[in-house]
Scaffold this motif. Structure first.
Motif, short mmCIF file in Angstrom:
data_model
loop_
_atom_site.label_atom_id
_atom_site.label_comp_id
_atom_site.label_asym_id
_atom_site.label_seq_id
_atom_site.Cartn_x
_atom_site.Cartn_y
_atom_site.Cartn_z
N THR A 1 0.84 -1.20 0.02
CA THR A 1 0.15 0.02 -0.02
C THR A 1 1.07 1.12 -0.14
OG1 THR A 1 -0.25 0.07 2.50
CG2 THR A 1 -1.85 -1.31 1.24
N MET A 2 2.27 1.23 0.02
CA MET A 2 3.03 2.17 0.13
C MET A 2 3.97 2.24 -1.13
SD MET A 2 3.80 2.81 4.34
CE MET A 2 4.62 1.27 4.51
N GLY A 3 4.94 3.28 -1.06
CA GLY A 3 5.74 3.28 -2.06
C GLY A 3 5.18 3.82 -3.59
N ASN B 1 -2.51 0.60 -7.32
CA ASN B 1 -2.41 -1.18 -7.27
C ASN B 1 -2.91 -1.71 -6.28
OD1 ASN B 1 -1.80 -0.88 -10.34
ND2 ASN B 1 0.44 -0.38 -9.67
N ALA B 2 -2.82 -0.89 -5.13
CA ALA B 2 -3.00 -1.66 -3.71
C ALA B 2 -4.26 -2.12 -3.72
CB ALA B 2 -2.76 -0.61 -2.70
N PRO B 3 -4.42 -3.58 -3.63
CA PRO B 3 -5.66 -4.11 -3.05
C PRO B 3 -6.67 -3.91 -1.93
CG PRO B 3 -3.93 -5.86 -2.48
CD PRO B 3 -3.25 -4.54 -3.04
N TRP B 4 -7.74 -3.95 -2.07
CA TRP B 4 -8.68 -3.41 -0.94
C TRP B 4 -8.37 -4.33 0.45
CZ3 TRP B 4 -10.74 -0.16 1.83
CH2 TRP B 4 -11.72 -0.44 2.91
N SER B 5 -7.95 -5.53 0.33
CA SER B 5 -7.65 -6.29 1.41
C SER B 5 -6.49 -5.58 2.15
CB SER B 5 -7.28 -7.74 1.06
OG SER B 5 -6.39 -7.84 0.09
N ASP B 6 -5.42 -5.20 1.44
CA ASP B 6 -4.39 -4.53 2.37
C ASP B 6 -4.74 -3.21 2.81
OD1 ASP B 6 -2.88 -6.99 1.60
OD2 ASP B 6 -1.70 -6.14 0.17
N VAL B 7 -5.56 -2.37 1.97
CA VAL B 7 -5.89 -0.87 2.38
C VAL B 7 -6.83 -1.35 3.55
CG1 VAL B 7 -7.13 1.00 1.61
CG2 VAL B 7 -5.62 -0.22 -0.03
N TYR C 1 4.20 7.74 0.71
CA TYR C 1 3.55 7.38 1.84
C TYR C 1 2.13 6.71 1.42
CZ TYR C 1 2.73 8.17 6.82
OH TYR C 1 2.52 8.39 8.24
N GLY C 2 1.66 6.92 0.11
CA GLY C 2 0.56 6.12 -0.23
C GLY C 2 -0.65 6.06 0.36
N TRP C 3 -1.23 4.69 0.67
CA TRP C 3 -2.43 4.57 1.51
C TRP C 3 -2.06 4.81 3.12
CZ3 TRP C 3 -7.20 4.34 -0.16
CH2 TRP C 3 -7.43 4.31 -1.51
N MET C 4 -0.97 4.91 3.85
CA MET C 4 -0.89 5.17 4.85
C MET C 4 -1.24 6.65 5.05
SD MET C 4 -0.09 4.65 8.18
CE MET C 4 1.22 3.28 8.40
#
Length: 255
Positions: free
Chosen positions: A99-101, A106-112, A154-157
């Motif tokens: 979820t970062m970088g 492309n981050a999957p919802w399960s990880d988000v 930082y992305g989704w964080m």
């Protein structure tokens, strides 16, 4: 007299003696507080060892903020060591590497979803779990990283921190009638274990070195820790829903 004489605090997120939470706990004890720490799983032994480096060894209770069982048992576990709480420090955050970088698109919802639960929703779940022990005048203080901007790597964080900051405002609204405050400290980058997990963290160091009106030392976790202690004290009795920036002034100046 200490700033936190007779205060009883729960401090989460102590993993090493470079953790900001460790220095919150240390300074709180030096200012007269009784401190209980939390940890979970394999980290429990590490936190217990680090707790012995405090001015006074602190008990460590089990808490995985994604576990309903741990949350339900938290008040009882803390209550074995103190008969109430005057403050809670939220220093918890986690996001899968996916979820970062450069992975935002492309981050999957399960990880988000993991990032949002552990890094944002946990402020509400932790506070609710502590409610039976929280006294009138108590303060909840969380550590954040300014979410008003989109930062590189930082992305989704960053999205989770935006939700975290909004959650703090809603908690301030809901808990205010009970005399409980909720505030955040937005710290500049500090070289903690959590920071090392962020790919490209060096980019933050460069930004702060170039932009901070006040000198910023990425190796010094004490300034944000001092702000947390101040917000836990009685010197901010009518401050809630606030974000105090301890970042050398970067949030206030243009690039």
């Amino acid at each position: 007299m200490g700033l936190l004489d007779d205060k009883r605090l729960l401090v989460t997120g102590v993993l090493t003696d470079t953790s900001m939470a460790f220095h919150v706990a240390r300074l709180a004890q030096e200012e007269g507080a009784t401190v209980v720490l939390s940890s979970f799983g394999r980290q429990m032994r590490i936190t217990q060892a680090i707790a012995r480096r405090l001015p006074r060894p602190a008990p460590v209770v089990q808490l995985d903020v994604s576990s309903e069982e741990d949350l339900a048992a938290l008040a009882g576990a803390v209550g074995e060591h103190v008969d109430g709480l005057d403050g809670v420090v939220h220093s918890i955050g986690f996001a899968p590497q996916t979820t970062m970088g450069d992975n935002f698109l492309n981050a999957p919802w399960s990880d988000v979803a993991v990032a949002l639960q552990v890094s944002a929703y946990s402020l509400q779940s932790l506070t609710v779990a502590c409610q039976p022990l929280l006294q009138e005048g108590a303060g909840v203080v969380g550590l954040t990283f300014d979410a008003s901007l989109a930062w590189p790597v930082y992305g989704w964080m960053g999205v989770a921190k935006a939700a975290f900051e909004s959650c703090s405002r809603y908690l301030a609204r809901e808990l205010g009638p009970r005399g409980i405050r909720c505030n955040l400290v937005a710290a500049g980058p500090v070289r903690t274990t959590a920071a090392k997990a962020i790919p490209g963290f060096e980019a933050f160091e460069t930004t702060w070195d170039q932009r901070a009106p006040l000198h910023w030392d990425v190796k010094d976790p004490v300034p944000p820790a001092k702000a947390c202690v101040a917000l836990l004290s009685d010197w901010f009795p009518k401050t809630t829903g606030e974000i105090v920036h301890v970042d050398g002034g970067v949030h206030a100046v243009g690039a």
